[in-house]
Design an enzyme around this catalytic site. Structure first.
Site, PDB file in Angstrom:
ATOM      1  N   GLU A 249       0.801  -1.227   0.000  1.00  0.00           N
ATOM      2  CA  GLU A 249       0.000   0.000   0.000  1.00  0.00           C
ATOM      3  C   GLU A 249       0.834   1.277   0.000  1.00  0.00           C
ATOM      4  O   GLU A 249       0.812   2.060   0.973  1.00  0.00           O
ATOM      5  CB  GLU A 249      -0.969  -0.006   1.191  1.00  0.00           C
ATOM      6  CG  GLU A 249      -1.922  -1.185   1.181  1.00  0.00           C
ATOM      7  CD  GLU A 249      -2.936  -1.166   2.326  1.00  0.00           C
ATOM      8  OE1 GLU A 249      -2.822  -0.299   3.213  1.00  0.00           O
ATOM      9  OE2 GLU A 249      -3.837  -2.008   2.331  1.00  0.00           O
TER      10      GLU A 249
ATOM     11  N   GLU B 206      -5.589  -8.692   0.733  1.00  0.00           N
ATOM     12  CA  GLU B 206      -6.298  -8.319   1.963  1.00  0.00           C
ATOM     13  C   GLU B 206      -7.763  -8.065   1.639  1.00  0.00           C
ATOM     14  O   GLU B 206      -8.086  -7.393   0.648  1.00  0.00           O
ATOM     15  CB  GLU B 206      -5.738  -7.019   2.583  1.00  0.00           C
ATOM     16  CG  GLU B 206      -4.387  -7.166   3.226  1.00  0.00           C
ATOM     17  CD  GLU B 206      -3.892  -5.867   3.853  1.00  0.00           C
ATOM     18  OE1 GLU B 206      -4.730  -5.030   4.281  1.00  0.00           O
ATOM     19  OE2 GLU B 206      -2.664  -5.695   3.906  1.00  0.00           O
TER      20      GLU B 206
HETATM   21  O1  IFM Z   1      -4.487  -3.188   9.084  1.00  0.00           O
HETATM   22  C1  IFM Z   1      -4.398  -2.664   7.799  1.00  0.00           C
HETATM   23  C2  IFM Z   1      -3.228  -3.279   7.059  1.00  0.00           C
HETATM   24  O2  IFM Z   1      -2.027  -3.120   7.742  1.00  0.00           O
HETATM   25  C3  IFM Z   1      -3.085  -2.649   5.701  1.00  0.00           C
HETATM   26  N1  IFM Z   1      -4.332  -2.659   4.975  1.00  0.00           N
HETATM   27  C4  IFM Z   1      -5.529  -2.234   5.653  1.00  0.00           C
HETATM   28  C5  IFM Z   1      -5.649  -2.919   7.007  1.00  0.00           C
HETATM   29  C6  IFM Z   1      -6.902  -2.429   7.734  1.00  0.00           C
HETATM   30  O3  IFM Z   1      -6.842  -1.058   7.935  1.00  0.00           O
END
Ligand code: IFM
Length: 447
Positions: A167, A353
Protein backbone atom coordinates in the site's frame (compact mmCIF):
# COMPACT_ATOMS: atom_id res chain seq x y z
CA UNK A 1 -30.32 -26.41 -7.42
CA UNK A 2 -27.01 -25.94 -5.57
CA UNK A 3 -25.97 -22.39 -4.71
CA UNK A 4 -22.44 -23.51 -3.90
CA UNK A 5 -19.72 -21.40 -5.51
CA UNK A 6 -16.82 -23.74 -6.20
CA UNK A 7 -13.38 -22.19 -6.68
CA UNK A 8 -10.63 -23.59 -8.92
CA UNK A 9 -8.71 -26.49 -7.35
CA UNK A 10 -5.45 -24.55 -7.30
CA UNK A 11 -7.01 -21.43 -5.70
CA UNK A 12 -4.97 -20.36 -2.67
CA UNK A 13 -6.83 -19.84 0.58
CA UNK A 14 -4.86 -17.71 2.97
CA UNK A 15 -4.74 -15.35 5.90
CA UNK A 16 -2.65 -12.19 6.24
CA UNK A 17 -0.84 -10.23 8.96
CA UNK A 18 2.00 -7.70 9.17
CA UNK A 19 5.08 -7.63 11.39
CA UNK A 20 4.52 -4.51 13.47
CA UNK A 21 0.85 -5.36 13.96
CA UNK A 22 1.48 -8.76 15.56
CA UNK A 23 5.09 -9.47 16.50
CA UNK A 24 5.84 -7.39 19.60
CA UNK A 25 9.38 -8.00 20.96
CA UNK A 26 10.43 -4.68 19.52
CA UNK A 27 13.71 -4.50 21.42
CA UNK A 28 14.67 -8.17 21.36
CA UNK A 29 17.45 -10.02 19.58
CA UNK A 30 19.08 -6.94 18.14
CA UNK A 31 16.05 -5.46 16.38
CA UNK A 32 16.55 -1.78 15.53
CA UNK A 33 14.01 0.96 16.14
CA UNK A 34 11.35 1.48 13.46
CA UNK A 35 9.39 4.60 12.65
CA UNK A 36 6.34 2.92 14.18
CA UNK A 37 8.14 2.44 17.51
CA UNK A 38 9.04 6.12 17.56
CA UNK A 39 5.59 7.25 16.38
CA UNK A 40 3.56 5.07 18.73
CA UNK A 41 5.69 6.15 21.69
CA UNK A 42 5.06 9.80 20.88
CA UNK A 43 2.13 10.99 23.04
CA UNK A 44 -1.03 11.74 21.14
CA UNK A 45 -0.16 9.84 17.96
CA UNK A 46 -1.96 6.52 18.55
CA UNK A 47 -5.37 6.13 20.15
CA UNK A 48 -5.11 5.25 23.82
CA UNK A 49 -1.31 5.52 23.71
CA UNK A 50 -1.16 1.96 22.34
CA UNK A 51 2.11 0.66 20.91
CA UNK A 52 3.29 -2.48 19.12
CA UNK A 53 5.68 -3.35 21.96
CA UNK A 54 3.82 -6.58 22.70
CA UNK A 55 1.00 -6.68 20.13
CA UNK A 56 0.02 -10.36 19.68
CA UNK A 57 3.39 -11.51 21.04
CA UNK A 58 3.75 -13.47 17.82
CA UNK A 59 7.56 -13.24 18.05
CA UNK A 60 7.32 -15.70 20.95
CA UNK A 61 4.12 -17.52 20.01
CA UNK A 62 4.79 -18.08 16.33
CA UNK A 63 4.78 -21.88 16.64
CA UNK A 64 1.28 -21.78 18.15
CA UNK A 65 0.16 -19.35 15.48
CA UNK A 66 1.41 -21.65 12.73
CA UNK A 67 -0.48 -24.50 14.40
CA UNK A 68 -3.55 -22.27 14.50
CA UNK A 69 -3.29 -21.68 10.75
CA UNK A 70 -2.90 -25.39 10.16
CA UNK A 71 -6.10 -25.99 12.16
CA UNK A 72 -7.79 -23.34 10.05
CA UNK A 73 -6.92 -25.38 6.99
CA UNK A 74 -5.34 -22.48 5.10
CA UNK A 75 -2.69 -23.23 2.51
CA UNK A 76 -1.07 -19.79 2.35
CA UNK A 77 0.13 -17.16 4.80
CA UNK A 78 0.94 -13.57 3.91
CA UNK A 79 3.12 -11.96 6.57
CA UNK A 80 5.65 -9.16 6.51
CA UNK A 81 9.30 -9.03 7.39
CA UNK A 82 10.47 -6.29 9.75
CA UNK A 83 13.28 -4.42 8.03
CA UNK A 84 14.78 -3.21 11.37
CA UNK A 85 14.95 -6.81 12.63
CA UNK A 86 17.03 -7.82 9.62
CA UNK A 87 19.08 -4.63 9.16
CA UNK A 88 19.01 -2.74 12.46
CA UNK A 89 20.96 0.14 10.93
CA UNK A 90 18.80 0.12 7.82
CA UNK A 91 21.59 -1.08 5.56
CA UNK A 92 24.93 -2.84 5.90
CA UNK A 93 25.18 -5.26 8.80
CA UNK A 94 22.67 -8.12 8.76
CA UNK A 95 21.36 -9.19 12.15
CA UNK A 96 21.49 -13.00 12.10
CA UNK A 97 18.93 -13.35 14.89
CA UNK A 98 16.43 -11.19 13.04
CA UNK A 99 16.75 -13.10 9.81
CA UNK A 100 16.84 -16.35 11.78
CA UNK A 101 13.34 -15.67 13.09
CA UNK A 102 11.87 -15.56 9.59
CA UNK A 103 13.99 -18.51 8.53
CA UNK A 104 12.43 -20.67 11.27
CA UNK A 105 8.98 -19.31 10.54
CA UNK A 106 9.28 -20.25 6.87
CA UNK A 107 10.46 -23.75 7.74
CA UNK A 108 7.57 -24.25 10.16
CA UNK A 109 5.05 -23.01 7.60
CA UNK A 110 6.35 -25.32 4.92
CA UNK A 111 6.32 -28.25 7.34
CA UNK A 112 2.67 -27.46 8.07
CA UNK A 113 1.89 -27.37 4.34
CA UNK A 114 1.36 -23.59 4.36
CA UNK A 115 2.95 -21.57 1.57
CA UNK A 116 4.74 -18.39 2.73
CA UNK A 117 3.95 -15.10 0.95
CA UNK A 118 6.25 -12.53 2.62
CA UNK A 119 5.92 -8.80 2.07
CA UNK A 120 9.17 -6.92 2.49
CA UNK A 121 7.77 -3.53 3.50
CA UNK A 122 4.62 -3.18 5.53
CA UNK A 123 5.45 0.27 6.88
CA UNK A 124 8.13 -0.32 9.54
CA UNK A 125 11.01 1.71 8.13
CA UNK A 126 14.17 1.64 10.27
CA UNK A 127 14.17 4.92 12.20
CA UNK A 128 17.80 5.58 11.22
CA UNK A 129 16.73 5.74 7.57
CA UNK A 130 13.94 8.17 8.42
CA UNK A 131 16.47 10.29 10.29
CA UNK A 132 18.59 10.28 7.13
CA UNK A 133 15.67 11.61 5.06
CA UNK A 134 13.11 8.79 4.88
CA UNK A 135 11.16 8.04 1.70
CA UNK A 136 11.52 11.58 0.30
CA UNK A 137 15.20 10.63 -0.13
CA UNK A 138 16.25 8.38 -2.98
CA UNK A 139 18.83 6.64 -0.77
CA UNK A 140 15.95 4.92 1.04
CA UNK A 141 14.93 3.17 -2.19
CA UNK A 142 18.52 2.02 -2.68
CA UNK A 143 18.68 0.76 0.91
CA UNK A 144 15.45 -1.15 0.31
CA UNK A 145 17.03 -2.95 -2.63
CA UNK A 146 19.94 -4.05 -0.40
CA UNK A 147 17.48 -5.25 2.22
CA UNK A 148 15.51 -7.18 -0.43
CA UNK A 149 18.74 -8.89 -1.53
CA UNK A 150 19.65 -9.85 2.02
CA UNK A 151 16.27 -11.43 2.70
CA UNK A 152 15.84 -13.13 -0.68
CA UNK A 153 19.36 -14.60 -0.53
CA UNK A 154 18.55 -16.24 2.78
CA UNK A 155 14.95 -17.36 2.20
CA UNK A 156 14.84 -17.66 -1.59
CA UNK A 157 15.74 -21.36 -1.57
CA UNK A 158 12.34 -22.02 0.05
CA UNK A 159 10.20 -18.95 -0.61
CA UNK A 160 9.01 -18.35 -4.16
CA UNK A 161 6.14 -15.89 -3.59
CA UNK A 162 7.21 -12.37 -2.75
CA UNK A 163 5.63 -8.98 -2.36
CA UNK A 164 7.75 -5.87 -2.26
CA UNK A 165 5.72 -3.02 -0.76
CA UNK A 166 2.34 -2.87 0.90
CA UNK A 167 0.00 0.00 0.00
CA UNK A 168 2.37 2.76 -1.14
CA UNK A 169 -0.60 5.13 -1.22
CA UNK A 170 -1.01 4.78 2.54
CA UNK A 171 2.70 5.29 3.18
CA UNK A 172 2.64 8.46 1.09
CA UNK A 173 -0.68 9.98 2.12
CA UNK A 174 -1.00 8.97 5.73
CA UNK A 175 2.69 8.89 6.59
CA UNK A 176 4.07 11.94 4.81
CA UNK A 177 1.25 14.09 3.42
CA UNK A 178 -1.19 14.01 6.33
CA UNK A 179 1.05 12.80 9.15
CA UNK A 180 -1.55 10.40 10.57
CA UNK A 181 0.81 7.43 10.37
CA UNK A 182 4.52 7.12 11.07
CA UNK A 183 6.70 9.03 10.54
CA UNK A 184 3.98 11.62 11.17
CA UNK A 185 5.17 14.21 8.69
CA UNK A 186 2.44 16.49 7.39
CA UNK A 187 4.36 17.74 4.36
CA UNK A 188 2.21 17.60 1.23
CA UNK A 189 5.06 18.91 -0.90
CA UNK A 190 7.05 15.68 -0.47
CA UNK A 191 4.17 13.42 -1.55
CA UNK A 192 5.26 12.84 -5.17
CA UNK A 193 8.87 12.18 -4.14
CA UNK A 194 7.77 9.64 -1.53
CA UNK A 195 5.49 7.85 -3.97
CA UNK A 196 8.13 7.85 -6.69
CA UNK A 197 10.84 6.47 -4.41
CA UNK A 198 8.53 3.76 -3.11
CA UNK A 199 7.90 2.68 -6.69
CA UNK A 200 11.59 2.82 -7.59
CA UNK A 201 12.27 0.75 -4.46
CA UNK A 202 9.69 -1.76 -5.65
CA UNK A 203 11.24 -2.03 -9.12
CA UNK A 204 14.78 -2.38 -7.79
CA UNK A 205 13.65 -5.03 -5.34
CA UNK A 206 11.91 -7.07 -8.06
CA UNK A 207 15.25 -7.33 -9.84
CA UNK A 208 17.15 -8.18 -6.66
CA UNK A 209 14.67 -10.84 -5.59
CA UNK A 210 14.82 -12.50 -9.00
CA UNK A 211 18.62 -12.38 -8.97
CA UNK A 212 18.66 -14.21 -5.64
CA UNK A 213 15.77 -16.51 -6.42
CA UNK A 214 15.25 -17.23 -10.13
CA UNK A 215 12.00 -19.13 -9.49
CA UNK A 216 10.51 -16.15 -7.63
CA UNK A 217 7.03 -14.87 -8.38
CA UNK A 218 7.05 -11.22 -7.37
CA UNK A 219 4.39 -8.56 -7.02
CA UNK A 220 3.42 -5.34 -5.28
CA UNK A 221 0.36 -4.85 -3.07
CA UNK A 222 -1.94 -1.89 -3.79
CA UNK A 223 -4.97 -0.72 -1.87
CA UNK A 224 -7.49 0.15 -4.55
CA UNK A 225 -10.78 1.94 -3.92
CA UNK A 226 -13.24 2.17 -6.81
CA UNK A 227 -14.43 5.79 -7.09
CA UNK A 228 -18.09 6.25 -7.97
CA UNK A 229 -19.36 9.71 -8.88
CA UNK A 230 -22.25 10.84 -6.69
CA UNK A 231 -24.19 11.67 -9.83
CA UNK A 232 -23.62 12.04 -13.55
CA UNK A 233 -23.16 15.78 -13.15
CA UNK A 234 -19.95 16.47 -15.11
CA UNK A 235 -18.27 17.97 -12.04
CA UNK A 236 -18.97 14.85 -9.95
CA UNK A 237 -17.69 12.63 -12.74
CA UNK A 238 -14.53 14.72 -13.11
CA UNK A 239 -13.94 14.66 -9.37
CA UNK A 240 -14.32 10.88 -9.22
CA UNK A 241 -11.88 10.52 -12.11
CA UNK A 242 -9.38 12.74 -10.34
CA UNK A 243 -9.66 10.71 -7.13
CA UNK A 244 -9.17 7.55 -9.15
CA UNK A 245 -6.11 9.00 -10.84
CA UNK A 246 -4.50 10.18 -7.63
CA UNK A 247 -5.16 7.08 -5.54
CA UNK A 248 -5.36 4.14 -7.96
CA UNK A 249 -3.83 5.09 -11.31
CA UNK A 250 -0.89 6.89 -9.70
CA UNK A 251 0.43 3.41 -8.85
CA UNK A 252 -1.24 1.18 -11.45
CA UNK A 253 -0.14 3.23 -14.44
CA UNK A 254 3.62 3.40 -13.84
CA UNK A 255 3.94 -0.26 -12.84
CA UNK A 256 2.18 -1.05 -16.12
CA UNK A 257 4.64 0.97 -18.20
CA UNK A 258 2.54 4.13 -18.43
CA UNK A 259 3.48 7.51 -17.03
CA UNK A 260 2.08 9.08 -13.87
CA UNK A 261 -1.40 10.48 -14.58
CA UNK A 262 -0.80 13.94 -15.98
CA UNK A 263 -3.84 15.52 -14.35
CA UNK A 264 -2.37 14.68 -10.94
CA UNK A 265 1.21 15.77 -11.63
CA UNK A 266 -0.22 19.07 -12.90
CA UNK A 267 -2.52 19.50 -9.94
CA UNK A 268 0.37 18.86 -7.54
CA UNK A 269 2.65 21.06 -9.63
CA UNK A 270 5.28 18.35 -9.40
CA UNK A 271 8.33 19.25 -11.46
CA UNK A 272 9.49 15.59 -11.55
CA UNK A 273 12.94 16.48 -10.35
CA UNK A 274 13.20 13.09 -8.58
CA UNK A 275 12.59 11.12 -11.78
CA UNK A 276 15.98 10.05 -13.10
CA UNK A 277 16.56 8.61 -16.56
CA UNK A 278 15.60 4.93 -16.48
CA UNK A 279 13.38 5.22 -13.41
CA UNK A 280 10.12 4.62 -15.23
CA UNK A 281 11.60 1.45 -16.75
CA UNK A 282 12.71 0.24 -13.32
CA UNK A 283 9.23 0.86 -11.94
CA UNK A 284 7.68 -1.01 -14.86
CA UNK A 285 9.83 -4.13 -14.39
CA UNK A 286 7.25 -6.80 -15.21
CA UNK A 287 5.67 -8.42 -12.17
CA UNK A 288 4.19 -11.88 -11.90
CA UNK A 289 1.07 -10.83 -10.07
CA UNK A 290 -0.68 -7.86 -8.51
CA UNK A 291 -1.73 -7.96 -4.88
CA UNK A 292 -5.11 -6.30 -4.43
CA UNK A 293 -6.24 -5.02 -1.04
CA UNK A 294 -9.94 -4.24 -1.21
CA UNK A 295 -12.09 -2.96 1.62
CA UNK A 296 -14.59 -0.43 0.24
CA UNK A 297 -15.65 1.89 -2.55
CA UNK A 298 -15.80 5.66 -2.30
CA UNK A 299 -18.70 7.78 -3.51
CA UNK A 300 -17.20 11.05 -4.72
CA UNK A 301 -19.00 14.39 -4.94
CA UNK A 302 -17.64 17.67 -6.31
CA UNK A 303 -17.72 20.40 -3.67
CA UNK A 304 -18.84 22.93 -6.25
CA UNK A 305 -22.14 21.13 -6.98
CA UNK A 306 -25.27 21.35 -4.85
CA UNK A 307 -27.72 18.50 -4.60
CA UNK A 308 -30.31 20.60 -6.46
CA UNK A 309 -27.93 20.75 -9.42
CA UNK A 310 -27.37 16.98 -9.52
CA UNK A 311 -29.32 14.97 -12.06
CA UNK A 312 -31.04 11.88 -10.72
CA UNK A 313 -30.33 9.14 -9.91
CA UNK A 314 -27.63 9.71 -7.31
CA UNK A 315 -25.25 7.06 -6.17
CA UNK A 316 -25.95 6.47 -2.50
CA UNK A 317 -23.55 4.71 -0.19
CA UNK A 318 -25.25 1.54 0.99
CA UNK A 319 -26.73 1.17 4.45
CA UNK A 320 -23.86 -0.78 5.99
CA UNK A 321 -20.48 0.42 7.21
CA UNK A 322 -17.72 -1.30 9.15
CA UNK A 323 -16.38 0.04 12.42
CA UNK A 324 -13.75 1.89 10.35
CA UNK A 325 -16.58 3.85 8.72
CA UNK A 326 -15.95 2.06 5.41
CA UNK A 327 -18.92 1.17 3.25
CA UNK A 328 -19.59 -2.54 2.88
CA UNK A 329 -19.78 -2.85 -0.89
CA UNK A 330 -18.89 -6.30 -2.27
CA UNK A 331 -19.81 -5.48 -5.91
CA UNK A 332 -16.92 -3.02 -5.87
CA UNK A 333 -14.48 -5.92 -5.70
CA UNK A 334 -16.05 -7.54 -8.75
CA UNK A 335 -16.00 -4.22 -10.64
CA UNK A 336 -12.41 -3.58 -9.62
CA UNK A 337 -11.16 -6.98 -10.77
CA UNK A 338 -12.90 -6.64 -14.12
CA UNK A 339 -11.49 -3.17 -14.57
CA UNK A 340 -7.96 -4.30 -13.73
CA UNK A 341 -8.25 -7.17 -16.18
CA UNK A 342 -9.63 -5.00 -18.99
CA UNK A 343 -7.46 -1.92 -18.51
CA UNK A 344 -4.19 -3.36 -17.16
CA UNK A 345 -4.17 -7.09 -17.82
CA UNK A 346 -1.79 -8.29 -15.10
CA UNK A 347 -0.89 -11.96 -15.38
CA UNK A 348 -2.53 -12.81 -12.09
CA UNK A 349 -4.30 -11.18 -9.15
CA UNK A 350 -4.24 -12.22 -5.54
CA UNK A 351 -6.66 -10.65 -3.10
CA UNK A 352 -3.95 -9.96 -0.55
CA UNK A 353 -6.30 -8.32 1.96
CA UNK A 354 -10.02 -8.24 2.50
CA UNK A 355 -11.82 -8.17 5.82
CA UNK A 356 -13.62 -5.99 8.31
CA UNK A 357 -13.51 -4.54 11.80
CA UNK A 358 -16.77 -4.82 13.69
CA UNK A 359 -17.40 -4.29 17.42
CA UNK A 360 -17.25 -7.97 18.37
CA UNK A 361 -18.74 -9.19 21.63
CA UNK A 362 -16.49 -10.80 24.25
CA UNK A 363 -15.86 -14.54 23.91
CA UNK A 364 -18.53 -16.78 25.38
CA UNK A 365 -17.88 -20.47 25.90
CA UNK A 366 -14.67 -20.36 23.89
CA UNK A 367 -16.19 -18.68 20.84
CA UNK A 368 -16.89 -15.17 19.52
CA UNK A 369 -20.06 -14.59 17.55
CA UNK A 370 -19.34 -12.36 14.51
CA UNK A 371 -22.12 -12.81 11.96
CA UNK A 372 -21.39 -9.47 10.27
CA UNK A 373 -17.83 -10.52 9.49
CA UNK A 374 -18.99 -13.87 8.12
CA UNK A 375 -21.49 -12.05 5.88
CA UNK A 376 -18.80 -9.60 4.77
CA UNK A 377 -16.28 -12.29 3.86
CA UNK A 378 -18.89 -14.45 2.18
CA UNK A 379 -20.21 -11.64 -0.04
CA UNK A 380 -16.72 -10.58 -1.09
CA UNK A 381 -15.69 -14.12 -1.90
CA UNK A 382 -18.78 -14.48 -4.06
CA UNK A 383 -17.70 -11.31 -5.88
CA UNK A 384 -14.28 -12.87 -6.48
CA UNK A 385 -15.92 -16.06 -7.71
CA UNK A 386 -18.01 -14.08 -10.16
CA UNK A 387 -14.93 -12.31 -11.51
CA UNK A 388 -13.14 -15.64 -11.95
CA UNK A 389 -16.21 -16.88 -13.82
CA UNK A 390 -15.85 -13.92 -16.18
CA UNK A 391 -12.25 -14.89 -16.87
CA UNK A 392 -10.27 -12.69 -14.48
CA UNK A 393 -7.22 -14.70 -13.33
CA UNK A 394 -7.59 -14.44 -9.56
CA UNK A 395 -5.34 -17.02 -7.94
CA UNK A 396 -6.05 -16.63 -4.26
CA UNK A 397 -7.57 -14.77 -1.34
CA UNK A 398 -6.09 -13.76 2.02
CA UNK A 399 -8.38 -12.71 4.86
CA UNK A 400 -7.27 -9.64 6.74
CA UNK A 401 -6.58 -10.69 9.34
CA UNK A 402 -5.63 -13.93 11.05
CA UNK A 403 -5.58 -12.21 14.45
CA UNK A 404 -6.98 -9.09 16.06
CA UNK A 405 -3.96 -6.82 16.09
CA UNK A 406 -2.46 -3.34 16.29
CA UNK A 407 -4.54 -1.29 13.86
CA UNK A 408 -2.02 1.52 13.42
CA UNK A 409 -3.28 4.91 14.61
CA UNK A 410 -6.38 3.20 16.05
CA UNK A 411 -4.25 1.01 18.32
CA UNK A 412 -6.08 -2.07 19.55
CA UNK A 413 -9.52 -0.48 19.28
CA UNK A 414 -10.40 -2.06 15.92
CA UNK A 415 -10.55 -5.82 15.61
CA UNK A 416 -10.09 -7.28 12.12
CA UNK A 417 -9.16 -10.82 13.16
CA UNK A 418 -11.05 -14.01 12.47
CA UNK A 419 -9.36 -15.12 15.67
CA UNK A 420 -9.95 -13.00 18.77
CA UNK A 421 -6.94 -11.97 20.85
CA UNK A 422 -7.21 -11.12 24.52
CA UNK A 423 -4.40 -8.58 24.76
CA UNK A 424 -4.19 -9.01 28.55
CA UNK A 425 -3.20 -12.66 28.46
CA UNK A 426 -2.72 -13.39 24.73
CA UNK A 427 -5.44 -16.05 24.61
CA UNK A 428 -6.54 -16.77 21.03
CA UNK A 429 -10.24 -17.59 20.63
CA UNK A 430 -11.87 -18.57 17.37
CA UNK A 431 -14.59 -16.32 16.08
CA UNK A 432 -17.43 -17.90 14.09
CA UNK A 433 -15.78 -16.41 10.99
CA UNK A 434 -12.70 -18.59 11.62
CA UNK A 435 -14.80 -21.75 11.71
CA UNK A 436 -16.69 -20.58 8.63
CA UNK A 437 -13.44 -19.82 6.78
CA UNK A 438 -11.99 -23.19 7.75
CA UNK A 439 -14.95 -24.87 6.00
CA UNK A 440 -14.53 -22.65 2.95
CA UNK A 441 -10.76 -23.25 2.72
CA UNK A 442 -11.14 -26.97 3.29
CA UNK A 443 -13.93 -27.47 0.78
CA UNK A 444 -12.76 -24.87 -1.75
CA UNK A 445 -16.25 -23.49 -2.01
CA UNK A 446 -18.61 -20.91 -0.54
CA UNK A 447 -22.24 -21.68 0.03
O1 IFM B 1 -4.49 -3.19 9.08
C1 IFM B 1 -4.40 -2.66 7.80
C2 IFM B 1 -3.23 -3.28 7.06
O2 IFM B 1 -2.03 -3.12 7.74
C3 IFM B 1 -3.08 -2.65 5.70
N1 IFM B 1 -4.33 -2.66 4.97
C4 IFM B 1 -5.53 -2.23 5.65
C5 IFM B 1 -5.65 -2.92 7.01
C6 IFM B 1 -6.90 -2.43 7.73
O3 IFM B 1 -6.84 -1.06 7.93
Amino acid sequence: MSTRARFPDDFRWGVATAAYQIEGATTEDGRGESIWDRFSHTPGRVLGGDTGDVACDHYHRWRDDVALMAELGVGAYRFSIAWPRVLPEGRGRVNPQGLGFYDRLVDALLEAGIRPFPTLYHWDLPQVLEDAGGWPARATAEAFAEYASAVASRLGDRVTDWFTINEPWVVTQLGYVLGLHAPGRAEPAVGPAVAHHLLVAHGLAVERIRAACPRARVGIVLNLDPMEPRSLHPADVAEARLHDASMNRWYLDPISGRDYPREVTELLEWDRREVRPGDMEIIATPIDRLGVNYYRRQVVAAASVTDEQRPLPWTQAGPRFTEMGWEVYPPGLYDLLRRLHCEYDFAEYLITENGAAFPDPAPVGGRVSDPERVAYLRAHLLAVHRAIGDGVPVGGYFVWSLLDNFEWAFGYSKRFGIVHVDFADQTRTWKDSAAWYRDVATNGSVS
